[in-house]
Design a protein around this motif. Structure first.
Motif, mmCIF file in Angstrom:
data_model
loop_
_atom_site.group_PDB
_atom_site.id
_atom_site.type_symbol
_atom_site.label_atom_id
_atom_site.label_comp_id
_atom_site.label_asym_id
_atom_site.label_seq_id
_atom_site.Cartn_x
_atom_site.Cartn_y
_atom_site.Cartn_z
ATOM 1 N N GLY A 138 1.295 0.510 -6.747
ATOM 2 C CA GLY A 138 2.038 1.451 -5.916
ATOM 3 C C GLY A 138 3.203 2.079 -6.667
ATOM 4 N N LEU B 73 -1.423 -4.447 7.688
ATOM 5 C CA LEU B 73 -0.410 -3.487 7.276
ATOM 6 C C LEU B 73 -0.376 -2.272 8.191
ATOM 7 N N THR C 64 2.948 -2.773 1.249
ATOM 8 C CA THR C 64 1.681 -2.926 0.530
ATOM 9 C C THR C 64 1.570 -4.302 -0.100
ATOM 10 N N LEU D 223 -8.084 2.532 -2.855
ATOM 11 C CA LEU D 223 -6.696 2.170 -2.576
ATOM 12 C C LEU D 223 -5.951 3.454 -2.281
ATOM 13 N N THR E 271 2.063 -3.814 -5.071
ATOM 14 C CA THR E 271 3.352 -3.265 -5.496
ATOM 15 C C THR E 271 3.313 -2.717 -6.916
ATOM 16 N N ILE F 182 1.886 3.102 4.338
ATOM 17 C CA ILE F 182 1.249 1.926 3.762
ATOM 18 C C ILE F 182 0.410 2.343 2.554
ATOM 19 N N VAL F 183 0.219 1.418 1.645
ATOM 20 C CA VAL F 183 -0.763 1.572 0.566
ATOM 21 C C VAL F 183 -1.715 0.400 0.709
ATOM 22 N N ASP F 184 -2.971 0.704 1.033
ATOM 23 C CA ASP F 184 -3.916 -0.373 1.324
ATOM 24 C C ASP F 184 -5.336 0.070 0.980
#
Length: 386
Positions: free
Chosen positions: A190, A211, A184, A149, A187, A223-225
């Protein structure tokens, strides 16, 4: 446990009464009038509580396929009577139901006790479990679903020369009025990550899927993915940054802690699943190597074998006499050597066997390696105080 109430209105009654139908497991005292309904369900008896053990598995996608493949490799093939149904079974495990669910729902239903065991990605466990004390990891390395991630930003514009989390945090662009916008589906993780790293002026936007297009569309700055190879990020002109990995993930087996203690039969099922998983995963990438070696006795042969660094096996080589008949007499001129060798050291091991007069080398895949006791089982019992 919530009761489902069915209200049946009669067309002949002008709002003054109605009938109330409750599930049979509820014994209730009901009084009806035009303004109120009083329902007093009694506590369920032990006989009425669920007795079957429930295992939640991912219902769709690559994670679902790899989970079923792993279980099949452990001789735990999941059988569905109807492919459209969400419930299945494993013939080798009696009193167990398999429920196909979305990974996030598996975690939620484990928390509520509607499931007892589940297999999901570690990322899903962390995002939706959120440190819940009723959840615990039984096996943390199932060997598939590897990903990370990560925080990713554009390669262009104001981010072109930004390559670390520190540089991102020090950019003057982010204020209370104009925060760093991160889109994302994670959440919880994150926000937790950003708080731990001391990043301020951050706003999270929720989204599912695709995303990578958000920064280019102007919807978000970063983005956070989940990232596997990084190809999708590169194709969308995005980059991961230094110190921007929130966590490393792979498939994990998790359980409801209270269920493990209270649900009859659950510990026995968990023990068997753990033993099968451990035996199979330990054997992955391992080979059995058998060779014949001339020698005067087993001790002499053992000394020669153990003089080579790649021939020690798990605890040491197994050495057995090879009997042959010569001039009417049974003699022993050779000894059979049996060792376990990891794939990466296979050819080197064969070379070492040859160097000490090994011949007739046979190589075969290992399917299972059972320990005297499964280490994770001992750890589980300790954590449960059993």
């Amino acid at each position: 446990m919530a009761a489902v109430l069915e209200l049946h209105a009669s067309p002949r009654v002008h709002g003054s009464s109605f009938s109330l139908v409750l599930p049979r497991r509820f014994r209730s005292s009901i009084s009806c009038c035009s303004n109120d309904v009083a329902v007093r369900p009694l506590v369920l008896t032990d006989a009425e509580q669920r007795s079957v053990v429930r295992l939640g598995l991912p219902s769709k996608g690559r994670m679902a396929e790899e989970t079923l493949d792993l279980l099949k490799a452990c001789q735990l093939t999941v059988k569905q009577v109807n492919p459209r149904q969400y419930v299945a079974f494993i013939p080798q495990l009696s009193n167990l139901e398999v429920w196909f669910q979305r990974p996030n729902d598996i975690v939620r239903k484990l928390q509520s006790g509607d499931l007892d065991l589940g297999i999901v990605g570690f990322d899903t466990y962390c995002e939706y479990g959120r440190g819940n004390e009723d959840l615990m990891i039984i096996h943390d390395e199932l060997g598939y679903g590897h990903c990370r991630l990560s925080l990713a930003i554009p390669r262009y514009g104001i981010f072109e020369n930004i390559n670390s989390l520190k540089e991102l945090a020090q950019m003057p662009h982010w204020t209370d009025e104009r925060p760093l916008r991160i889109v994302t589906g994670f959440t919880y993780l994150g926000r937790k990550f950003m708080e731990e790293k001391g990043l301020k002026h951050v706003r999270f936007l929720t989204a599912d899927g695709a995303l990578e297009a958000s920064p280019a569309m102007g919807i978000a700055d970063a983005i956070v993915d989940l990232v596997s190879s990084g190809t999708t990020l590169r194709e969308n002109n995005l980059k991961e940054i230094e110190d921007g990995v929130l966590l490393e993930s792979q498939g994990v087996l998790i359980a409801n802690k209270k269920s493990l203690i209270q649900r009859k039969g659950l510990l026995d099922i968990t023990h068997e699943i753990l033993e099968r998983l451990e035996a199979h995963l330990r054997a992955a990438g391992q080979f059995t190597v058998i060779a014949n070696m001339r020698g005067n006795n087993a001790q002499e042969v053992a000394d020669r074998v153990l003089s080579q660094p790649s021939l020690s096996g798990l605890q040491g080589p197994t050495i057995s006499p090879v009997y042959c008949k010569r001039n009417g007499k049974v003699t022993v001129d050779y000894y059979a050597i049996v060792i376990c060798v990891p794939q990466k050291a296979l050819y080197k091991s064969v070379q070492q066997l040859r160097s000490i007069s090994g011949s007739g080398v046979l190589v075969s895949n290992l399917t299972y390696i059972f320990e005297e006791e499964t280490p994770r089982w001992r750890k589980l019992l300790s954590e449960l105080g059993l």
